[in-house]
Design a protein around this motif. Structure first.
Motif, PDB file in Angstrom:
ATOM      1  N   GLU A 125       0.849  -1.195   0.000  1.00 57.29           N
ATOM      2  CA  GLU A 125       0.000   0.000   0.000  1.00 57.29           C
ATOM      3  C   GLU A 125       0.884   1.244   0.000  1.00 57.29           C
ATOM      4  OE1 GLU A 125      -3.710   0.358   2.525  1.00 57.29           O
ATOM      5  OE2 GLU A 125      -2.521   1.967   3.426  1.00 57.29           O
ATOM      6  N   VAL A 126       0.531   2.209  -0.830  1.00 59.48           N
ATOM      7  CA  VAL A 126       1.239   3.493  -0.886  1.00 59.48           C
ATOM      8  C   VAL A 126       0.203   4.596  -0.664  1.00 59.48           C
ATOM      9  CG1 VAL A 126       2.760   4.991  -2.223  1.00 59.48           C
ATOM     10  CG2 VAL A 126       2.817   2.516  -2.608  1.00 59.48           C
ATOM     11  N   GLU A 127       0.549   5.521   0.234  1.00 59.64           N
ATOM     12  CA  GLU A 127      -0.369   6.640   0.515  1.00 59.64           C
ATOM     13  C   GLU A 127       0.159   7.933  -0.094  1.00 59.64           C
ATOM     14  OE1 GLU A 127      -1.994   5.392   4.963  1.00 59.64           O
ATOM     15  OE2 GLU A 127      -0.318   6.807   4.755  1.00 59.64           O
ATOM     16  N   ILE A 128      -0.752   8.774  -0.533  1.00 59.36           N
ATOM     17  CA  ILE A 128      -0.402  10.145  -0.918  1.00 59.36           C
ATOM     18  C   ILE A 128      -0.882  11.082   0.176  1.00 59.36           C
ATOM     19  CG2 ILE A 128      -0.935  12.046  -2.501  1.00 59.36           C
ATOM     20  CD1 ILE A 128      -0.805  10.178  -4.780  1.00 59.36           C
ATOM     21  N   ILE A 129       0.042  11.893   0.679  1.00 54.35           N
ATOM     22  CA  ILE A 129      -0.259  12.835   1.759  1.00 54.35           C
ATOM     23  C   ILE A 129      -0.052  14.253   1.234  1.00 54.35           C
ATOM     24  CG2 ILE A 129       0.246  13.512   4.135  1.00 54.35           C
ATOM     25  CD1 ILE A 129      -0.314  10.606   4.123  1.00 54.35           C
ATOM     26  N   CYS A 130      -1.012  15.088   1.508  1.00 52.47           N
ATOM     27  CA  CYS A 130      -0.937  16.492   1.086  1.00 52.47           C
ATOM     28  C   CYS A 130      -1.481  17.325   2.239  1.00 52.47           C
ATOM     29  CB  CYS A 130      -1.765  16.647  -0.189  1.00 52.47           C
ATOM     30  SG  CYS A 130      -2.191  18.308  -0.658  1.00 52.47           S
ATOM     31  N   GLU A 131      -0.670  18.207   2.769  1.00 57.14           N
ATOM     32  CA  GLU A 131      -1.064  19.029   3.923  1.00 57.14           C
ATOM     33  C   GLU A 131      -1.589  18.160   5.072  1.00 57.14           C
ATOM     34  OE1 GLU A 131      -3.616  21.977   1.994  1.00 57.14           O
ATOM     35  OE2 GLU A 131      -1.933  23.384   2.090  1.00 57.14           O
ATOM     36  N   ASN A 132      -0.845  17.084   5.348  1.00 59.56           N
ATOM     37  CA  ASN A 132      -1.138  16.183   6.472  1.00 59.56           C
ATOM     38  C   ASN A 132      -2.429  15.383   6.332  1.00 59.56           C
ATOM     39  OD1 ASN A 132       1.221  16.889   7.981  1.00 59.56           O
ATOM     40  ND2 ASN A 132       0.196  18.810   8.530  1.00 59.56           N
ATOM     41  N   ILE A 133      -2.993  15.362   5.145  1.00 59.54           N
ATOM     42  CA  ILE A 133      -4.223  14.591   4.915  1.00 59.54           C
ATOM     43  C   ILE A 133      -3.942  13.522   3.862  1.00 59.54           C
ATOM     44  CG2 ILE A 133      -6.579  14.736   3.981  1.00 59.54           C
ATOM     45  CD1 ILE A 133      -6.677  17.578   5.153  1.00 59.54           C
ATOM     46  N   ILE A 134      -4.480  12.318   4.086  1.00 57.88           N
ATOM     47  CA  ILE A 134      -4.361  11.263   3.074  1.00 57.88           C
ATOM     48  C   ILE A 134      -5.299  11.609   1.916  1.00 57.88           C
ATOM     49  CG2 ILE A 134      -4.701   8.819   2.567  1.00 57.88           C
ATOM     50  CD1 ILE A 134      -4.105   8.190   5.475  1.00 57.88           C
ATOM     51  N   CYS A 135      -4.721  11.826   0.748  1.00 60.49           N
ATOM     52  CA  CYS A 135      -5.507  12.231  -0.427  1.00 60.49           C
ATOM     53  C   CYS A 135      -5.765  11.082  -1.391  1.00 60.49           C
ATOM     54  CB  CYS A 135      -4.810  13.367  -1.155  1.00 60.49           C
ATOM     55  SG  CYS A 135      -4.773  14.892  -0.197  1.00 60.49           S
ATOM     56  N   ALA A 136      -4.945  10.045  -1.326  1.00 58.29           N
ATOM     57  CA  ALA A 136      -5.146   8.874  -2.192  1.00 58.29           C
ATOM     58  C   ALA A 136      -4.479   7.669  -1.551  1.00 58.29           C
ATOM     59  CB  ALA A 136      -4.566   9.115  -3.588  1.00 58.29           C
ATOM     60  N   ILE A 137      -5.050   6.494  -1.817  1.00 55.80           N
ATOM     61  CA  ILE A 137      -4.482   5.234  -1.326  1.00 55.80           C
ATOM     62  C   ILE A 137      -4.352   4.298  -2.510  1.00 55.80           C
ATOM     63  CG2 ILE A 137      -4.801   3.241   0.186  1.00 55.80           C
ATOM     64  CD1 ILE A 137      -6.443   5.028   2.036  1.00 55.80           C
ATOM     65  N   MET A 138      -3.138   3.796  -2.691  1.00 55.43           N
ATOM     66  CA  MET A 138      -2.886   2.902  -3.813  1.00 55.43           C
ATOM     67  C   MET A 138      -2.463   1.527  -3.314  1.00 55.43           C
ATOM     68  SD  MET A 138      -0.598   3.592  -7.101  1.00 55.43           S
ATOM     69  CE  MET A 138       0.252   2.334  -8.039  1.00 55.43           C
ATOM     70  N   ASP A 139      -3.027   0.509  -3.922  1.00 59.28           N
ATOM     71  CA  ASP A 139      -2.653  -0.877  -3.641  1.00 59.28           C
ATOM     72  C   ASP A 139      -1.995  -1.447  -4.885  1.00 59.28           C
ATOM     73  OD1 ASP A 139      -3.825  -1.406  -0.943  1.00 59.28           O
ATOM     74  OD2 ASP A 139      -5.633  -0.748  -1.970  1.00 59.28           O
ATOM     75  N   ILE A 140      -0.757  -1.911  -4.705  1.00 60.35           N
ATOM     76  CA  ILE A 140       0.001  -2.465  -5.828  1.00 60.35           C
ATOM     77  C   ILE A 140       0.267  -3.937  -5.576  1.00 60.35           C
ATOM     78  CG2 ILE A 140       2.041  -2.224  -7.296  1.00 60.35           C
ATOM     79  CD1 ILE A 140       2.559   0.491  -5.978  1.00 60.35           C
ATOM     80  N   LYS A 141       0.095  -4.742  -6.606  1.00 67.05           N
ATOM     81  CA  LYS A 141       0.547  -6.135  -6.541  1.00 67.05           C
ATOM     82  C   LYS A 141       1.832  -6.241  -7.355  1.00 67.05           C
ATOM     83  CE  LYS A 141      -0.595 -10.889  -7.675  1.00 67.05           C
ATOM     84  NZ  LYS A 141      -1.507 -11.756  -8.466  1.00 67.05           N
ATOM     85  N   PHE A 142       2.934  -6.481  -6.650  1.00 68.09           N
ATOM     86  CA  PHE A 142       4.218  -6.681  -7.310  1.00 68.09           C
ATOM     87  C   PHE A 142       4.511  -8.179  -7.434  1.00 68.09           C
ATOM     88  CE2 PHE A 142       5.251  -2.379  -5.536  1.00 68.09           C
ATOM     89  CZ  PHE A 142       5.603  -1.772  -6.726  1.00 68.09           C
ATOM     90  N   VAL A 143       5.324  -8.514  -8.420  1.00 68.75           N
ATOM     91  CA  VAL A 143       5.817  -9.883  -8.543  1.00 68.75           C
ATOM     92  C   VAL A 143       7.344  -9.837  -8.610  1.00 68.75           C
ATOM     93  CG1 VAL A 143       5.864 -11.968  -9.966  1.00 68.75           C
ATOM     94  CG2 VAL A 143       3.736 -10.667  -9.736  1.00 68.75           C
ATOM     95  N   PHE A 144       7.975 -10.654  -7.791  1.00 70.35           N
ATOM     96  CA  PHE A 144       9.415 -10.904  -7.896  1.00 70.35           C
ATOM     97  C   PHE A 144       9.582 -12.142  -8.765  1.00 70.35           C
ATOM     98  CE2 PHE A 144       9.351  -8.583  -3.822  1.00 70.35           C
ATOM     99  CZ  PHE A 144      10.395  -7.695  -4.020  1.00 70.35           C
ATOM    100  N   LYS A 145      10.171 -11.955  -9.934  1.00 70.43           N
ATOM    101  CA  LYS A 145      10.295 -13.068 -10.879  1.00 70.43           C
ATOM    102  C   LYS A 145      11.724 -13.609 -10.889  1.00 70.43           C
ATOM    103  CE  LYS A 145       8.180 -12.465 -14.949  1.00 70.43           C
ATOM    104  NZ  LYS A 145       7.696 -11.728 -16.169  1.00 70.43           N
ATOM    105  N   ILE A 146      11.850 -14.907 -10.649  1.00 73.59           N
ATOM    106  CA  ILE A 146      13.160 -15.578 -10.717  1.00 73.59           C
ATOM    107  C   ILE A 146      13.310 -16.222 -12.097  1.00 73.59           C
ATOM    108  CG2 ILE A 146      14.532 -17.500  -9.836  1.00 73.59           C
ATOM    109  CD1 ILE A 146      14.588 -15.353  -7.860  1.00 73.59           C
TER     110      ILE A 146
END
Lengths: 146, 146
Positions: A125-146
Motif C-alpha cells: 500500500e502506498v499513501e499520498i499525503i498532502c497538507e497532512n491529509i491522506i488524499c489517495a491510497i494505492m494498492d500495488i501487486k508486485f511480482v518478484f520473478k526468478i
C-alpha cells in the motif's frame, strides 16, 4: 542510500525526472518521497490522477527493490496490478509513503520464497499525503520473478 | 476535433507532453491514442507501469470530456478510482483505446442524470495495445460533478 536509488530510478525510469519525484527517506522497511505539483498539474489546478499513480508506483517499486537488494533476492521486480482511490484533491506538492516490515501480511511468505530462490508476489500500500491529509491510497501487486 | 482536445490536454495536463501522448482518432463514442515507448521506458526496457496508467487516464478522461462537451453536460470531470492489470510487457510504442456508446452499462443512467443536471458516475475501460496484443486493461471510475 537514498542517493543510490534516486539515481537508479532517474536513470532507468526517466519519466521520474519529469514528474518531480524525489526520495526524502529510504530504508529497507520504509520510504517517503517528495513530489512536485507543478509538473503534474491538471485542468482543475490539482495533481493529475495519472501523475499521482506514477509517483506512487515509483515509490512502491523503489521500496521493494531496496528490500530485495538488501535481502539478496536476485529477482526481477515487476508490477502485476495497481489500484488507486482518489479521496481528496491534491492541491500542493505531495508526499508518497509506504512501509514493508515484519508486520506485513506477505513478509513471511516473501522471506520463505526468497530462501527457496523462487518467484513470489507481494501486495504493497502506498499513501499520498498532502497538507497532512491522506488524499489517495494505492494498492500495488508486485511480482518478484526468478 | 482531435486537434482541439490534443491542445486542451497538452495545455491543461502538461505531463501529457512528457509521456508522448497523442490522439490518433476521437469521436464522442471512441478514442485511440498513440503513445511513445522512449520517454516511458523502465529498467526492463519496457513501458513503466506508471506511464501506462497515465496514458490510459489521459485517454479515458479525453473521451468522457469530449462526450460531455458534445452532449452539453456542464459538469466537472474527475477520476475517483483507477485499476490497471498488466498482462504483458509493453515493448514498443503503444495504443490506448476506449469506447462509450449506447451499449455501455452506464450510458442510459448518464443521459438521465445529465437531463436532470445532476452529478453522475461512469465506469470506463481503457485497453493498451502493443503489436496487436492487449497488454493492459484499465478500469476507471469517473465522476461528473455538478
Amino acid at each position: 542510500m537514498k542517493n543510490k536509488y534516486q539515481q537508479l530510478v532517474n536513470n532507468t525510469i526517466p519519466i521520474s525526472k519529469s514528474i518531480g519525484w524525489n526520495i526524502q527517506a529510504l530504508s529497507s522497511s520504509h520510504i517517503i518521497t517528495n513530489n512536485l505539483l507543478a509538473p503534474n498539474i491538471n485542468i482543475h489546478n490539482t495533481a493529475f490522477a495519472g501523475s499521482q499513480y506514477a509517483c506512487c508506483m515509483a515509490t512502491g517499486w523503489t521500496l521493494m527493490k531496496c528490500w530485495a537488494d538488501l535481502n539478496e533476492y536476485p529477482a526481477e521486480l515487476v508490477a502485476a496490478e495497481g489500484n488507486i482511490r482518489y479521496l481528496k484533491p491534491v492541491t500542493t506538492d505531495f508526499i508518497c509513503q509506504a512501509s514493508f516490515n515484519e508486520q506485513h501480511q506477505d513478509y513471511k511468505k516473501l522471506l520463505e520464497r526468497k530462501s527457496l530462490l523462487k518467484s513470489s508476489s507481494v501486495a504493497l500500500e502506498v499513501e499520498i499525503i498532502c497538507e497532512n491529509i491522506i488524499c489517495a491510497i494505492m494498492d500495488i501487486k508486485f511480482v518478484f520473478k526468478i
